[in-house]
Scaffold this active site. Sequence first.
Site, PDB file in Angstrom:
ATOM      1  N   LYS A 135       0.848  -1.187   0.000  1.00 36.96           N
ATOM      2  CA  LYS A 135       0.000   0.000   0.000  1.00 36.96           C
ATOM      3  C   LYS A 135       0.887   1.243   0.000  1.00 36.96           C
ATOM      4  CE  LYS A 135       0.578   1.749   4.273  1.00 36.96           C
ATOM      5  NZ  LYS A 135       0.858   3.158   4.596  1.00 36.96           N
ATOM      6  N   ASP A 222      -1.816   7.633   3.914  1.00 36.50           N
ATOM      7  CA  ASP A 222      -0.938   6.674   4.574  1.00 36.50           C
ATOM      8  C   ASP A 222      -1.693   5.749   5.513  1.00 36.50           C
ATOM      9  OD1 ASP A 222       1.663   5.596   5.279  1.00 36.50           O
ATOM     10  OD2 ASP A 222       1.459   6.648   7.179  1.00 36.50           O
ATOM     11  N   HIS A 227      -5.355   1.248   5.943  1.00 40.52           N
ATOM     12  CA  HIS A 227      -5.350   0.520   7.212  1.00 40.52           C
ATOM     13  C   HIS A 227      -6.669   0.662   7.976  1.00 40.52           C
ATOM     14  CE1 HIS A 227      -1.220  -0.380   6.629  1.00 40.52           C
ATOM     15  NE2 HIS A 227      -0.705   0.744   7.071  1.00 40.52           N
ATOM     16  N   LYS A 325       0.531  11.919  13.777  1.00 43.81           N
ATOM     17  CA  LYS A 325       1.928  11.739  14.170  1.00 43.81           C
ATOM     18  C   LYS A 325       2.331  12.800  15.192  1.00 43.81           C
ATOM     19  CE  LYS A 325       3.985   9.330  10.249  1.00 43.81           C
ATOM     20  NZ  LYS A 325       4.336   8.181  11.104  1.00 43.81           N
TER      21      LYS A 325
END
Length: 456
Positions: A135, A222, A227, A325
């Site tokens: 991915k 991302d 996910h 993050k």
Amino acid sequence: MTRSFVVLGGTGDLTGRLLLPGLAELVAAGALAGPAAVVAVSREEWTDEEYRGWARDRLAEHAAHVPEEARERLLGRLGYRQGDVTVPADLRAGLERAGGVPVVYLALPNTVFLPTLEALAEVGLPEGAVVAVEKPFGRNLADARQLNEVLHRLVPEEQVFRTDHFLAMQTVLNILGLRFANRVFEPVWNAQHVEQVEIVFDETLGLEGRAGYYDTAGALRDMLQNHLLQVLAVVAMEPPAALDAHGLAARKADVLRAVRSPEDPRRDTVRARYTAGRVGERELPDYTAEPGVHPDRGTETYAEYTVQVENWRWAGVPFRLRSGKALGADRHEIVLRFRPVPHLAFGRQDGEAHPEPDVLRLRLDPDAISLEVNLNGAGDPFDLERRALAAELPPQALSAYGLLLGGLLDGEAALGISDVEAEESWRIVEPVLAAWAAGEVPLLEYPAGSDGPSPA
């Protein structure tokens, strides 16, 4: 059938940090038996011995938990072929070096997936070959469709493995056992009893030198597009007839087809990036000051959106997905918040708050399950106290990548993503990406080490 393993991008971070340690785990477990060769193809002009030296260092760093004897046995199988993965002649040489029926793993930036797959299609693969693609699967829906068209010319869909290692994480797999092997949870796993679902993956890690990839992707591409939507699909799917690749893929695809994109991106989504701050003992610079970052790209390091699953089971239940993050604490969990009881028999004084509804938490890394409930207190038997019924799970024998690679070598794609899922995931997030690109949703800021942007 003699399987071989061909890694395209064999000198990259993914190979050194995850693939080689996963293969070493399989060697230690006796699951990589027989004469299977492992051949890496990359641009560096290295000999076999030079590549093995590089691999030995990566294994020492990232697979210290694997016995050295098993690591050395893996190194004895490694071969290397210098080449450009988009050039058919170089690919042909790598495949011939490996021999057997290959698992071809594209451990590459997604920008070169298409030319690499087209080159593979020109070379051709033997019957039974498997192609694994990391991915993110493309940059948008049109990209994903084009990649699927090329893959389907190369091998049948059942021999395509679109990788998402979250599907092999112990707690995500335990959702299946919790729901489908117990009579207790499945009857209340629906909109009648569940008020809200949260899927959160907050990290204390910052950019960690990954600007080359991350600054062109961002948190939404991302984490949330793949996910966390895959986790949503596992949480929300109907019971499959069997836990095989076809059964799981069909039920997950049904969920993703039913997901409605955020109705109003200004209301239902948040994007932000971190500024300078302190995370634990580390001082982090402003994201825009990180090496390799282009500030005018407006890349987000925090993304959040709320979606609805428009089907009979989940109508009206908000699913909130979030990842960021450089936050103050690691928080990796799936949270089901249940509705309050319809009538509380316990007497309450005026103004006294009602007890919190039940909450089921499935924590990822370290893996744990807890159910927060209200119980009679130790003093007044008609007083309620909050208690958590909790269990910590022992680490799974193989890492997520160890499990994925084991399935690949066995030809079992149950932990992969189907073509329909890959395309539906892009269909869900494209309106959000378009709204963000048009500036309809402001790019907020949050200090590194904080809880994130204030609207979140």
